[in-house]
Design an enzyme around this catalytic site. Structure first.
Site, PDB file in Angstrom:
ATOM      1  N   ASP A  45       0.824  -1.213   0.000  1.00  0.00           N
ATOM      2  CA  ASP A  45       0.000   0.000   0.000  1.00  0.00           C
ATOM      3  C   ASP A  45       0.856   1.260   0.000  1.00  0.00           C
ATOM      4  O   ASP A  45       2.053   1.212   0.265  1.00  0.00           O
ATOM      5  CB  ASP A  45      -0.871   0.024   1.264  1.00  0.00           C
ATOM      6  CG  ASP A  45      -1.960  -1.023   1.241  1.00  0.00           C
ATOM      7  OD1 ASP A  45      -2.367  -1.417   0.142  1.00  0.00           O
ATOM      8  OD2 ASP A  45      -2.391  -1.441   2.330  1.00  0.00           O
ATOM      9  N   LYS A  67      -3.233   2.197  -1.571  1.00  0.00           N
ATOM     10  CA  LYS A  67      -4.295   2.582  -0.632  1.00  0.00           C
ATOM     11  C   LYS A  67      -4.085   4.004  -0.098  1.00  0.00           C
ATOM     12  O   LYS A  67      -3.006   4.371   0.326  1.00  0.00           O
ATOM     13  CB  LYS A  67      -4.276   1.609   0.540  1.00  0.00           C
ATOM     14  CG  LYS A  67      -5.448   1.680   1.472  1.00  0.00           C
ATOM     15  CD  LYS A  67      -5.252   0.537   2.448  1.00  0.00           C
ATOM     16  CE  LYS A  67      -6.372   0.238   3.363  1.00  0.00           C
ATOM     17  NZ  LYS A  67      -7.135   1.170   3.990  1.00  0.00           N
ATOM     18  N   MET A 180      -7.478   8.393  10.024  1.00  0.00           N
ATOM     19  CA  MET A 180      -8.134   8.891   8.804  1.00  0.00           C
ATOM     20  C   MET A 180      -9.101  10.037   9.126  1.00  0.00           C
ATOM     21  O   MET A 180     -10.157  10.139   8.504  1.00  0.00           O
ATOM     22  CB  MET A 180      -8.928   7.754   8.106  1.00  0.00           C
ATOM     23  CG  MET A 180      -8.062   6.584   7.691  1.00  0.00           C
ATOM     24  SD  MET A 180      -9.046   5.160   7.196  1.00  0.00           S
ATOM     25  CE  MET A 180      -9.524   4.486   8.771  1.00  0.00           C
TER      26      MET A 180
END
Ligand SMILES: C[S@@+](CC[C@H](N)C(=O)[O-])C[C@H]1O[C@@H](n2cnc3c(N)ncnc32)[C@H](O)[C@@H]1O
Length: 296
Positions: A45, A67, A180
């Site tokens: 990722d 990602k 996030m």
């Protein structure tokens, strides 16, 4: 100890779901390092640092699936299929993910698909961003004077909203770590204040924790969004909320301007917390506190 086969065969290979930690290659586990060095196929990722990808052998096939904050440039179902297809051809695959595969890393989804397809897999844990950023900034996530529990929470908005139990998240005596969450920093701050968290509650943002690019910004629920805009923080960043943040002043090695909490704030908040905690224990109101104290 099971390890990567060096030859291909008619029997299916194994997929190793490996945590690469928060960025610093020195924070890889020994097992992760061995698997990376011996990988024939490495699927990785965006959060896996170049230095770590560089540890593979020159013959390894490296597949970037990019990602970013919960989204893949290659859709998740295609990544799952890729892993199944390689393993079905008899190849062992190292599927390398930032942090820990089972913490906001979709490792569970990949493992489910592998299990359904009858492919053998192993999960190798990694140091999650919360642990890495905590150590690297001098912010212990729990501390007997500050936080008796810690919660890892997604800050990723689903359909423009964050469906969390804000009432519980606003309670004192805990540390909240949002992954996030940079784009929803304003929503997170206002929801917590709305549900009773003091506007003066300390907040830290840690960008690129444990790497040479690491940045730390502190503030309070009231001003962190504004400070973040001024400072121009970007992904990957972690949000740490709780009175433990004030400890960065003594445990971290940061220039004063990075730590903009008033020097007395830590003492005030600790006093408040201790009072609340003893009240709630004597009234036997909080099952959660009881359990945590028993465990400590
Ligand atoms: C999709 S999640 C992956 C989490 C990962 N599985 C873990 O255990 O750390 C990505 C989020 O993790 C956080 N993150 C990962 N690495 C980070 C780092 N080095 N510094 C700060 N935050 C990081 C950020 O909040 C980022 O948006």
């Amino acid at each position: 100890m099971p390890f990567i086969k060096q030859t291909t065969s008619a029997s299916p290979g194994t997929v190793f779901l490996v945590g690469a930690g928060p960025g610093d290659p020195d924070l890889l586990t020994v097992k992760a390092l061995r698997l990376i060095e011996n990988a024939d196929i490495l699927v990785y990722d965006r959060l896996v640092s170049e230095e770590i990808v560089g540890l593979t052998n020159p013959q390894a096939e490296k597949i970037f699936v990019g990602k970013k904050d919960g989204y893949h440039s290659l859709p998740q179902d295609q990544i799952n299929q890729l892993l199944v297809d390689y393993a079905a051809k008899g190849k062992d695959v190292v599927r390398l993910k930032g942090g820990d595969p089972y913490i906001f890393g979709r490792g569970g989804e990949e493992a489910e698909q592998l299990s359904e397809a009858g492919i053998s897999f192993q999960v190798v844990p990694g140091i999650t961003a919360a642990a890495g950023c905590s150590a690297a900034t001098g912010i212990p996530l729990t501390h007997r004077d500050h936080a008796q529990s810690v919660k890892f929470i997604t800050g990723h908005l689903k359909k423009g909203d964050l469906k969390h139990d804000w009432h519980n998240l606003a309670k004192s005596g805990q540390t909240l770590v949002f992954y996030m969450g940079l784009n929803s920093l304003g929503t997170i701050s206002s929801k917590l204040i709305e549900h009773g968290c003091p506007a003066s509650m300390p907040v830290a943002l840690v960008q690129d924790g444990t790497t040479a690019k690491q940045r730390l910004l502190t503030g309070t629920l009231e001003n962190i969004e504004q400070r973040c805009l001024q400072a121009g923080f970007s992904s990957p960043s972690l949000i740490i909320i709780g009175t433990v943040v004030s400890m960065a002043q003594t445990l971290g090695s940061w220039p004063d301007e990075a730590l903009q909490l008033s020097p007395d704030l830590s003492k005030e908040l600790t006093k408040e917390l201790t009072k609340e905690l003893s009240q709630s224990l004597s009234q036997k109101h909080s099952k959660e506190f009881q359990q945590v104290l028993q465990a400590s």
